[in-house]
Design an enzyme around this catalytic site. Sequence first.
Site, mmCIF file in Angstrom:
data_model
loop_
_atom_site.group_PDB
_atom_site.id
_atom_site.type_symbol
_atom_site.label_atom_id
_atom_site.label_comp_id
_atom_site.label_asym_id
_atom_site.label_seq_id
_atom_site.Cartn_x
_atom_site.Cartn_y
_atom_site.Cartn_z
ATOM 1 N N ASP A 136 -28.259 -39.703 44.180
ATOM 2 C CA ASP A 136 -27.980 -39.803 45.415
ATOM 3 C C ASP A 136 -28.839 -38.817 46.122
ATOM 4 O O ASP A 136 -29.702 -38.101 45.539
ATOM 5 C CB ASP A 136 -26.499 -39.228 45.469
ATOM 6 C CG ASP A 136 -25.962 -39.582 46.826
ATOM 7 O OD1 ASP A 136 -26.384 -40.022 47.586
ATOM 8 O OD2 ASP A 136 -24.676 -39.117 47.234
ATOM 9 N N ASP A 164 -28.520 -37.047 49.479
ATOM 10 C CA ASP A 164 -27.881 -35.975 50.277
ATOM 11 C C ASP A 164 -26.847 -35.058 49.481
ATOM 12 O O ASP A 164 -25.977 -35.634 48.788
ATOM 13 C CB ASP A 164 -26.975 -36.400 51.863
ATOM 14 C CG ASP A 164 -27.954 -36.059 53.005
ATOM 15 O OD1 ASP A 164 -28.706 -35.173 53.024
ATOM 16 O OD2 ASP A 164 -27.851 -37.155 53.784
#
Length: 161
Positions: free
Chosen positions: A11, A13
């Site tokens: 991922d 963030d």
Amino acid sequence: MADYPKIFIFDLDGVITDTSEFHYLVWKKSANEIGIQIDRNFNEQLKGIGRIQSLKRILELDQANRQRTADELEALATRKNMHYQELIHSLGSTNILSGIERLLKEIRANNIRIALGSASRNARVVLEQLGLIQYFDYLVDAAKVTRGKRDPETFTTAADY
């Protein structure tokens, strides 16, 4: 010889970097432009979801703003993204979370593919600004899926690579 995974999916963030403050500042500015006030607590509801869904949640706070056309929503979301893009151009290697680049190098050294699954349509630009784009074989962002995050489609699409 140990069995290695075929692909690592990251991922963006909160894993590679943290642009949550940028998102908060930009959503706050965008909301203020249409007469709505949001705070950090409200902003927590917007993490990990797309622009239009986030915008709809903000508009729900004000009766006068609830009834927007699809074109108006898109224009507001586009303006928000323009503000965000201005901020992400200030990102650099100092914004990489601790240990991430070393991990990416180790994965790459073992000839394992690396993918990114992100709700952000700006994921490529963020990785470029961080100087990490070269580690990624495949990027899946909101433009490549029908159902955005929280739905697992982002990551299953990356896994199918």
